[in-house]
Design an enzyme around this catalytic site. Structure first.
Site, PDB file in Angstrom:
ATOM      1  N   GLY A  42       0.783  -1.230   0.000  1.00  0.00           N
ATOM      2  CA  GLY A  42       0.000   0.000   0.000  1.00  0.00           C
ATOM      3  C   GLY A  42       0.814   1.279   0.000  1.00  0.00           C
ATOM      4  O   GLY A  42       0.439   2.266  -0.612  1.00  0.00           O
ATOM      5  N   GLU A  96       3.784   4.726   5.221  1.00  0.00           N
ATOM      6  CA  GLU A  96       2.651   3.798   5.297  1.00  0.00           C
ATOM      7  C   GLU A  96       1.447   4.437   4.610  1.00  0.00           C
ATOM      8  O   GLU A  96       1.304   5.660   4.592  1.00  0.00           O
ATOM      9  CB  GLU A  96       2.394   3.510   6.785  1.00  0.00           C
ATOM     10  CG  GLU A  96       1.210   2.663   7.141  1.00  0.00           C
ATOM     11  CD  GLU A  96       1.224   1.245   6.610  1.00  0.00           C
ATOM     12  OE1 GLU A  96       1.310   1.086   5.382  1.00  0.00           O
ATOM     13  OE2 GLU A  96       1.087   0.306   7.426  1.00  0.00           O
ATOM     14  N   ASP A  97       0.591   3.601   4.039  1.00  0.00           N
ATOM     15  CA  ASP A  97      -0.581   4.146   3.352  1.00  0.00           C
ATOM     16  C   ASP A  97      -1.631   4.688   4.327  1.00  0.00           C
ATOM     17  O   ASP A  97      -2.152   5.779   4.155  1.00  0.00           O
ATOM     18  CB  ASP A  97      -1.209   3.112   2.389  1.00  0.00           C
ATOM     19  CG  ASP A  97      -1.487   1.763   3.046  1.00  0.00           C
ATOM     20  OD1 ASP A  97      -1.240   1.600   4.261  1.00  0.00           O
ATOM     21  OD2 ASP A  97      -1.968   0.860   2.330  1.00  0.00           O
ATOM     22  N   ASP A 100      -4.727   2.433  10.733  1.00  0.00           N
ATOM     23  CA  ASP A 100      -6.079   1.980  11.042  1.00  0.00           C
ATOM     24  C   ASP A 100      -6.104   1.572  12.518  1.00  0.00           C
ATOM     25  O   ASP A 100      -6.212   2.430  13.387  1.00  0.00           O
ATOM     26  CB  ASP A 100      -6.401   0.829  10.086  1.00  0.00           C
ATOM     27  CG  ASP A 100      -7.830   0.370  10.151  1.00  0.00           C
ATOM     28  OD1 ASP A 100      -8.706   1.190  10.445  1.00  0.00           O
ATOM     29  OD2 ASP A 100      -8.091  -0.824   9.891  1.00  0.00           O
ATOM     30  N   LYS A 128      -7.117   6.882  10.220  1.00  0.00           N
ATOM     31  CA  LYS A 128      -8.498   6.592  10.662  1.00  0.00           C
ATOM     32  C   LYS A 128      -8.470   6.471  12.177  1.00  0.00           C
ATOM     33  O   LYS A 128      -8.471   5.362  12.713  1.00  0.00           O
ATOM     34  CB  LYS A 128      -8.919   5.225  10.104  1.00  0.00           C
ATOM     35  CG  LYS A 128      -9.761   5.207   8.877  1.00  0.00           C
ATOM     36  CD  LYS A 128     -10.307   3.787   8.714  1.00  0.00           C
ATOM     37  CE  LYS A 128     -10.078   3.248   7.337  1.00  0.00           C
ATOM     38  NZ  LYS A 128     -10.507   1.848   7.209  1.00  0.00           N
ATOM     39  N   PHE A 150     -14.076   2.150   4.621  1.00  0.00           N
ATOM     40  CA  PHE A 150     -13.059   1.389   3.907  1.00  0.00           C
ATOM     41  C   PHE A 150     -12.737   2.094   2.596  1.00  0.00           C
ATOM     42  O   PHE A 150     -13.600   2.296   1.756  1.00  0.00           O
ATOM     43  CB  PHE A 150     -13.508  -0.058   3.640  1.00  0.00           C
ATOM     44  CG  PHE A 150     -12.364  -0.911   3.187  1.00  0.00           C
ATOM     45  CD1 PHE A 150     -11.489  -1.469   4.107  1.00  0.00           C
ATOM     46  CD2 PHE A 150     -12.114  -1.106   1.828  1.00  0.00           C
ATOM     47  CE1 PHE A 150     -10.390  -2.218   3.696  1.00  0.00           C
ATOM     48  CE2 PHE A 150     -11.020  -1.848   1.406  1.00  0.00           C
ATOM     49  CZ  PHE A 150     -10.167  -2.411   2.337  1.00  0.00           C
ATOM     50  N   ASP A 157      -5.819  -1.054  -1.444  1.00  0.00           N
ATOM     51  CA  ASP A 157      -6.530  -2.043  -2.258  1.00  0.00           C
ATOM     52  C   ASP A 157      -7.744  -2.631  -1.566  1.00  0.00           C
ATOM     53  O   ASP A 157      -7.914  -2.526  -0.360  1.00  0.00           O
ATOM     54  CB  ASP A 157      -5.595  -3.208  -2.589  1.00  0.00           C
ATOM     55  CG  ASP A 157      -5.377  -4.119  -1.368  1.00  0.00           C
ATOM     56  OD1 ASP A 157      -4.994  -3.595  -0.304  1.00  0.00           O
ATOM     57  OD2 ASP A 157      -5.621  -5.338  -1.477  1.00  0.00           O
ATOM     58  N   ARG A 163      -5.446  -0.216  -6.467  1.00  0.00           N
ATOM     59  CA  ARG A 163      -4.263   0.479  -5.950  1.00  0.00           C
ATOM     60  C   ARG A 163      -3.829   1.627  -6.870  1.00  0.00           C
ATOM     61  O   ARG A 163      -3.242   2.592  -6.426  1.00  0.00           O
ATOM     62  CB  ARG A 163      -3.079  -0.489  -5.817  1.00  0.00           C
ATOM     63  CG  ARG A 163      -3.248  -1.535  -4.736  1.00  0.00           C
ATOM     64  CD  ARG A 163      -1.902  -2.200  -4.473  1.00  0.00           C
ATOM     65  NE  ARG A 163      -2.012  -3.453  -3.759  1.00  0.00           N
ATOM     66  CZ  ARG A 163      -2.093  -3.577  -2.431  1.00  0.00           C
ATOM     67  NH1 ARG A 163      -2.117  -2.508  -1.677  1.00  0.00           N
ATOM     68  NH2 ARG A 163      -2.173  -4.767  -1.867  1.00  0.00           N
TER      69      ARG A 163
END
Ligand code: IMP
Ligand code: MG
Length: 176
Positions: A42, A96-97, A100, A128, A150, A157, A163
């Site tokens: 990601g 990092e993407d 969470d 998030k 989401f 992805d 992506r």
């Protein structure tokens, strides 16, 4: 069920925010060679776009630690690929993407700290916060704080798809 992607963060907004983040990183890492530790898969799209906005030397390392399988719920952390060489003495930015639950970064921050880098900071495109479980680390650079939805695109992805979308969108399932 059909999938539908509703645009949340348009490409231009990402472009502008990445420029600001690159400026902040350049200020903090002035005169240094930076090592991006990119969290695959990601983080890859974000890392490459961000790196090209930074006018300091940037070296790349790649890690693959996954906490998600082919579904939208959290799972356990799996170490698929380690960095090529230890980051000892390096000026590291973890790329990092999305943050969470925070489990991935909590693990990675401790893991890389143990290698004794000169600098170790965290950069995430998305955050998030509503879903946070582990919070024994802080993100030094955050692109966008988003609601508990989401999302896909710009590296993120769903079952390995989406992506390459140039924007971030909310994935929705609609009746066929
Ligand atoms: P954490 O360990 O729960 O913070 O998980 C972070 C990882 O879960 C990210 O690197 C993503 O790969 C994945 N992830 C979390 N939220 C989403 C999402 O909304 N869309 C796609 N992947 C996500
Ligand atoms: Mg990830």
């Amino acid at each position: 069920m059909n999938e539908k992607v509703e645009i949340l963060i348009p490409a231009e907004a990402i472009e502008n925010r990445l420029r600001e983040m690159a400026d902040e990183i350049m200020r903090d890492y002035a005169d240094k060679t930076i090592t991006f530790v990119c969290v695959l898969k990601g983080g890859a799209v974000f890392a490459m776009d961000l790196a090209r906005k930074i006018s300091l030397p940037v070296e790349f390392e790649f890690l693959d630690v996954a906490s998600y399988g082919n579904d939208t719920t959290g799972g356990t952390i799996k170490f698929n690929k380690d960095v090529g060489s230890p980051v000892t003495g390096k000026n590291v930015v973890i790329i990092e993407d999305i943050i969470d639950s925070g489990k991935t970064l909590s693990f990675l921050y401790k893991y890389l700290s143990a290698q004794d880098p000169a600098m170790l900071r965290i950069c995430a495109l998305l955050d998030k916060p509503d879903r946070r479980v582990a919070s024994d680390f802080k993100a030094d650079y955050t692109g966008f704080v988003i609601p508990d939805k989401f999302v896909v695109g710009f590296g993120l992805d769903y079952a390995q798809r989406y992506r390459n979308l140039p924007y971030v969108g909310v994935l929705e399932f609609v009746e066929a």
